[in-house]
Design an enzyme around this catalytic site. Structure first.
Site, PDB file in Angstrom:
ATOM      1  N   GLU A  43      -6.454  -3.008  -8.029  1.00  0.00           N
ATOM      2  CA  GLU A  43      -6.776  -3.865  -6.875  1.00  0.00           C
ATOM      3  C   GLU A  43      -7.014  -5.321  -7.286  1.00  0.00           C
ATOM      4  O   GLU A  43      -7.994  -5.957  -6.864  1.00  0.00           O
ATOM      5  CB  GLU A  43      -8.019  -3.342  -6.140  1.00  0.00           C
ATOM      6  CG  GLU A  43      -7.964  -1.888  -5.734  1.00  0.00           C
ATOM      7  CD  GLU A  43      -7.093  -1.631  -4.517  1.00  0.00           C
ATOM      8  OE1 GLU A  43      -6.369  -2.553  -4.103  1.00  0.00           O
ATOM      9  OE2 GLU A  43      -7.136  -0.512  -4.009  1.00  0.00           O
ATOM     10  N   ALA A  44      -6.097  -5.870  -8.092  1.00  0.00           N
ATOM     11  CA  ALA A  44      -6.282  -7.232  -8.609  1.00  0.00           C
ATOM     12  C   ALA A  44      -6.411  -8.262  -7.496  1.00  0.00           C
ATOM     13  O   ALA A  44      -7.049  -9.304  -7.675  1.00  0.00           O
ATOM     14  CB  ALA A  44      -5.123  -7.593  -9.528  1.00  0.00           C
ATOM     15  N   GLN A  45      -5.813  -7.975  -6.329  1.00  0.00           N
ATOM     16  CA  GLN A  45      -5.874  -8.959  -5.230  1.00  0.00           C
ATOM     17  C   GLN A  45      -7.306  -9.247  -4.798  1.00  0.00           C
ATOM     18  O   GLN A  45      -7.610 -10.329  -4.310  1.00  0.00           O
ATOM     19  CB  GLN A  45      -5.026  -8.499  -4.025  1.00  0.00           C
ATOM     20  CG  GLN A  45      -5.616  -7.398  -3.161  1.00  0.00           C
ATOM     21  CD  GLN A  45      -5.421  -5.993  -3.731  1.00  0.00           C
ATOM     22  OE1 GLN A  45      -4.746  -5.833  -4.738  1.00  0.00           O
ATOM     23  NE2 GLN A  45      -5.992  -4.983  -3.098  1.00  0.00           N
ATOM     24  N   CYS A  99       8.818   3.960   4.407  1.00  0.00           N
ATOM     25  CA  CYS A  99       8.563   3.499   5.773  1.00  0.00           C
ATOM     26  C   CYS A  99       8.213   4.697   6.658  1.00  0.00           C
ATOM     27  O   CYS A  99       8.942   5.696   6.691  1.00  0.00           O
ATOM     28  CB  CYS A  99       9.788   2.776   6.330  1.00  0.00           C
ATOM     29  SG  CYS A  99       9.581   2.286   8.060  1.00  0.00           S
ATOM     30  N   MET A 155       0.851  -1.201   0.000  1.00  0.00           N
ATOM     31  CA  MET A 155       0.000   0.000   0.000  1.00  0.00           C
ATOM     32  C   MET A 155       0.886   1.250   0.000  1.00  0.00           C
ATOM     33  O   MET A 155       1.988   1.238   0.535  1.00  0.00           O
ATOM     34  CB  MET A 155      -0.914  -0.002   1.229  1.00  0.00           C
ATOM     35  CG  MET A 155      -1.993  -1.069   1.168  1.00  0.00           C
ATOM     36  SD  MET A 155      -3.113  -0.994   2.580  1.00  0.00           S
ATOM     37  CE  MET A 155      -3.985   0.541   2.256  1.00  0.00           C
ATOM     38  N   SER A 193       2.530   2.612  -2.359  1.00  0.00           N
ATOM     39  CA  SER A 193       3.745   2.586  -3.186  1.00  0.00           C
ATOM     40  C   SER A 193       3.553   3.271  -4.530  1.00  0.00           C
ATOM     41  O   SER A 193       4.515   3.370  -5.306  1.00  0.00           O
ATOM     42  CB  SER A 193       4.221   1.141  -3.376  1.00  0.00           C
ATOM     43  OG  SER A 193       3.234   0.375  -4.030  1.00  0.00           O
ATOM     44  N   GLY A 194       2.342   3.742  -4.832  1.00  0.00           N
ATOM     45  CA  GLY A 194       2.123   4.448  -6.096  1.00  0.00           C
ATOM     46  C   GLY A 194       1.629   3.554  -7.221  1.00  0.00           C
ATOM     47  O   GLY A 194       1.719   3.912  -8.396  1.00  0.00           O
ATOM     48  N   LYS A 195       1.060   2.409  -6.872  1.00  0.00           N
ATOM     49  CA  LYS A 195       0.553   1.483  -7.894  1.00  0.00           C
ATOM     50  C   LYS A 195      -0.582   2.101  -8.696  1.00  0.00           C
ATOM     51  O   LYS A 195      -0.602   2.037  -9.922  1.00  0.00           O
ATOM     52  CB  LYS A 195       0.065   0.178  -7.251  1.00  0.00           C
ATOM     53  CG  LYS A 195       1.084  -0.537  -6.394  1.00  0.00           C
ATOM     54  CD  LYS A 195       0.520  -1.815  -5.806  1.00  0.00           C
ATOM     55  CE  LYS A 195      -0.739  -1.648  -4.985  1.00  0.00           C
ATOM     56  NZ  LYS A 195      -0.555  -0.792  -3.792  1.00  0.00           N
ATOM     57  N   HIS A 237      11.170  -2.400  10.431  1.00  0.00           N
ATOM     58  CA  HIS A 237      10.106  -1.856  11.291  1.00  0.00           C
ATOM     59  C   HIS A 237       8.746  -2.527  11.095  1.00  0.00           C
ATOM     60  O   HIS A 237       7.757  -2.100  11.683  1.00  0.00           O
ATOM     61  CB  HIS A 237      10.009  -0.337  11.086  1.00  0.00           C
ATOM     62  CG  HIS A 237      11.218   0.379  11.595  1.00  0.00           C
ATOM     63  ND1 HIS A 237      12.083   1.075  10.780  1.00  0.00           N
ATOM     64  CD2 HIS A 237      11.740   0.443  12.851  1.00  0.00           C
ATOM     65  CE1 HIS A 237      13.068   1.576  11.504  1.00  0.00           C
ATOM     66  NE2 HIS A 237      12.896   1.203  12.760  1.00  0.00           N
TER      67      HIS A 237
HETATM   68  P1  ADP Z   1      -1.152   2.572  -3.953  1.00  0.00           P
HETATM   69  O1  ADP Z   1      -2.215   2.373  -4.988  1.00  0.00           O
HETATM   70  O2  ADP Z   1       0.105   1.824  -4.254  1.00  0.00           O
HETATM   71  O3  ADP Z   1      -1.638   2.253  -2.571  1.00  0.00           O
HETATM   72  P2  ADP Z   1      -1.439   5.383  -4.626  1.00  0.00           P
HETATM   73  O4  ADP Z   1      -0.997   5.441  -6.064  1.00  0.00           O
HETATM   74  O5  ADP Z   1      -2.904   5.407  -4.376  1.00  0.00           O
HETATM   75  O6  ADP Z   1      -0.739   4.113  -3.928  1.00  0.00           O
HETATM   76  O7  ADP Z   1      -0.839   6.595  -3.797  1.00  0.00           O
HETATM   77  C1  ADP Z   1       0.549   6.853  -3.747  1.00  0.00           C
HETATM   78  C2  ADP Z   1       0.729   8.181  -3.027  1.00  0.00           C
HETATM   79  O8  ADP Z   1       0.437   8.024  -1.639  1.00  0.00           O
HETATM   80  C3  ADP Z   1       2.136   8.734  -3.037  1.00  0.00           C
HETATM   81  O9  ADP Z   1       2.450   9.423  -4.234  1.00  0.00           O
HETATM   82  C4  ADP Z   1       2.117   9.672  -1.845  1.00  0.00           C
HETATM   83  O10 ADP Z   1       1.618  10.958  -2.202  1.00  0.00           O
HETATM   84  C5  ADP Z   1       1.071   9.045  -0.907  1.00  0.00           C
HETATM   85  N1  ADP Z   1       1.651   8.434   0.301  1.00  0.00           N
HETATM   86  C6  ADP Z   1       1.097   8.447   1.524  1.00  0.00           C
HETATM   87  N2  ADP Z   1       1.818   7.740   2.407  1.00  0.00           N
HETATM   88  C7  ADP Z   1       2.890   7.262   1.749  1.00  0.00           C
HETATM   89  C8  ADP Z   1       4.024   6.437   2.113  1.00  0.00           C
HETATM   90  N3  ADP Z   1       4.190   5.977   3.355  1.00  0.00           N
HETATM   91  N4  ADP Z   1       4.916   6.133   1.151  1.00  0.00           N
HETATM   92  C9  ADP Z   1       4.771   6.619  -0.099  1.00  0.00           C
HETATM   93  N5  ADP Z   1       3.728   7.381  -0.513  1.00  0.00           N
HETATM   94  C10 ADP Z   1       2.793   7.699   0.395  1.00  0.00           C
HETATM   95  P1  TMP Z   2      -4.058   0.235  -2.208  1.00  0.00           P
HETATM   96  O1  TMP Z   2      -3.126  -0.802  -2.761  1.00  0.00           O
HETATM   97  O2  TMP Z   2      -4.613   1.131  -3.275  1.00  0.00           O
HETATM   98  O3  TMP Z   2      -3.459   0.991  -1.080  1.00  0.00           O
HETATM   99  O4  TMP Z   2      -5.336  -0.515  -1.660  1.00  0.00           O
HETATM  100  C1  TMP Z   2      -5.248  -1.746  -0.967  1.00  0.00           C
HETATM  101  C2  TMP Z   2      -6.616  -2.167  -0.455  1.00  0.00           C
HETATM  102  O5  TMP Z   2      -6.522  -3.517   0.008  1.00  0.00           O
HETATM  103  C3  TMP Z   2      -7.123  -1.347   0.736  1.00  0.00           C
HETATM  104  O6  TMP Z   2      -8.557  -1.206   0.644  1.00  0.00           O
HETATM  105  C4  TMP Z   2      -6.818  -2.215   1.940  1.00  0.00           C
HETATM  106  C5  TMP Z   2      -6.947  -3.613   1.372  1.00  0.00           C
HETATM  107  N1  TMP Z   2      -6.096  -4.629   2.003  1.00  0.00           N
HETATM  108  C6  TMP Z   2      -6.572  -5.935   2.108  1.00  0.00           C
HETATM  109  O7  TMP Z   2      -7.706  -6.222   1.716  1.00  0.00           O
HETATM  110  N2  TMP Z   2      -5.768  -6.878   2.665  1.00  0.00           N
HETATM  111  C7  TMP Z   2      -4.484  -6.611   3.070  1.00  0.00           C
HETATM  112  O8  TMP Z   2      -3.772  -7.533   3.549  1.00  0.00           O
HETATM  113  C8  TMP Z   2      -3.997  -5.262   2.940  1.00  0.00           C
HETATM  114  C9  TMP Z   2      -2.627  -4.898   3.372  1.00  0.00           C
HETATM  115  C10 TMP Z   2      -4.833  -4.310   2.396  1.00  0.00           C
HETATM  116 MG    MG Z   3      -4.219   1.771  -5.134  1.00  0.00          MG
END
Ligand code: ADP
Ligand code: TMP
Ligand code: MG
Length: 217
Positions: A93-95, A149, A20, A22-24, A207
């Site tokens: 959100e392929a998972q 982190c 989560m 990571s910018g996916k 951590h």
């Molecule tokens: P993902 O889909 O991988 O969860 P998003 O593309 O929705 O991520 O969002 C990524 C954005 O989240 C980053 O560009 C940054 O602005 C923000 N962000 C918030 N917390 C963090 C973190 N701990 N590490 C990196 N980016 C973060």
């Molecule tokens: P994100 O990749 O865009 O941050 O969204 C991940 C989504 O997946 C968020 O709704 C939380 C959920 N999630 C799970 O369902 N299981 C998990 O183990 C984790 C870490 C997240």
């Molecule tokens: Mg996402």
């Protein structure tokens, strides 16, 4: 020996994986925008379980979004893609679709479609989260991203639930996961796991503290 190339073999699987934050989703949106500029017919798919923001859009953690069709399962995803006759299928959100997504993506790629699959490759307890590891193994292209982190600022490949959010998900009888009397495994697709910055933090290897195993009753 000559190599034969046909349209039926021009399909391609691209993977965007990571924890989560990571910018996916940002990377998926960037690729979709580029494809649209190039005149490619695109279907953007999200999962109906992800109710964090507008269901008709993919939304990043900082609120950037693009239109998407939210579907509840793989069968509906297949119907939507078939109806749209597109050249590129982008799946957020392929998972949430589980292992049943693998054969469908295989069929789409075999038929000549470019598929971008984006999702979590690791659960909140630090284990592999299918189907992303499988997609990473069979893709033409894999982008593995890291977050930052929240303790030390180093590369985070894990994420963990914030204790307050975990407590909120507990049911009245105190069982974790939100379903009375049952523990919901991290690999399960469950609404109690959906969340964002209020529920999860990004963590590096040092951590990351996996949740304690539920105690025997
Ligand atoms: P993902 O889909 O991988 O969860 P998003 O593309 O929705 O991520 O969002 C990524 C954005 O989240 C980053 O560009 C940054 O602005 C923000 N962000 C918030 N917390 C963090 C973190 N701990 N590490 C990196 N980016 C973060
Ligand atoms: P994100 O990749 O865009 O941050 O969204 C991940 C989504 O997946 C968020 O709704 C939380 C959920 N999630 C799970 O369902 N299981 C998990 O183990 C984790 C870490 C997240
Ligand atoms: Mg996402």
């Amino acid at each position: 020996m000559t190599t034969q190339r046909t349209a039926a073999h021009s399909g391609r699987l691209e993977v965007i994986a990571g924890p989560m934050f990571s910018g996916k989703s940002e990377e998926l949106m960037r690729r979709v925008r580029r494809a649209k500029i190039a005149g490619v017919k695109v279907a953007v798919i999200s999962h109906a379980l992800d109710t964090r923001a507008d269901l008709s859009a993919i939304t990043s953690h900082i609120g950037v979004n693009i239109p998407a069709v939210a579907v509840p399962d793989v069968a509906t995803l297949a119907e939507v893609v078939a109806a749209e006759d597109c050249e590129l299928v982008a799946i957020d959100e392929a998972q949430f679709f589980g292992p049943a997504l693998v054969p469908l993506v295989g069929e789409l790629v075999a038929a000549g479609t470019t598929v971008i699959v984006e999702g979590l490759c690791v659960t909140f307890d630090g284990g592999p989260f299918e189907p992303m590891p499988t997609f990473m193994a069979i893709a033409e292209d894999v982008l593995k991203l890291t977050a930052v982190c929240t303790v030390c600022g180093r590369d985070a490949v894990f994420h963990q639930r914030i204790p307050a959010a975990e407590a909120a998900a507990e049911s009245a009888d105190g069982s974790p996961g939100g379903t009375a009397g049952e523990t919901v495994a991290a690999t399960e697709i469950d609404a109690s796991h959906v969340g964002g910055l209020e529920s999860y933090v990004a963590r590096c290897r040092e951590h990351f503290a996996p949740p304690a195993a539920p105690s025997a009753r």
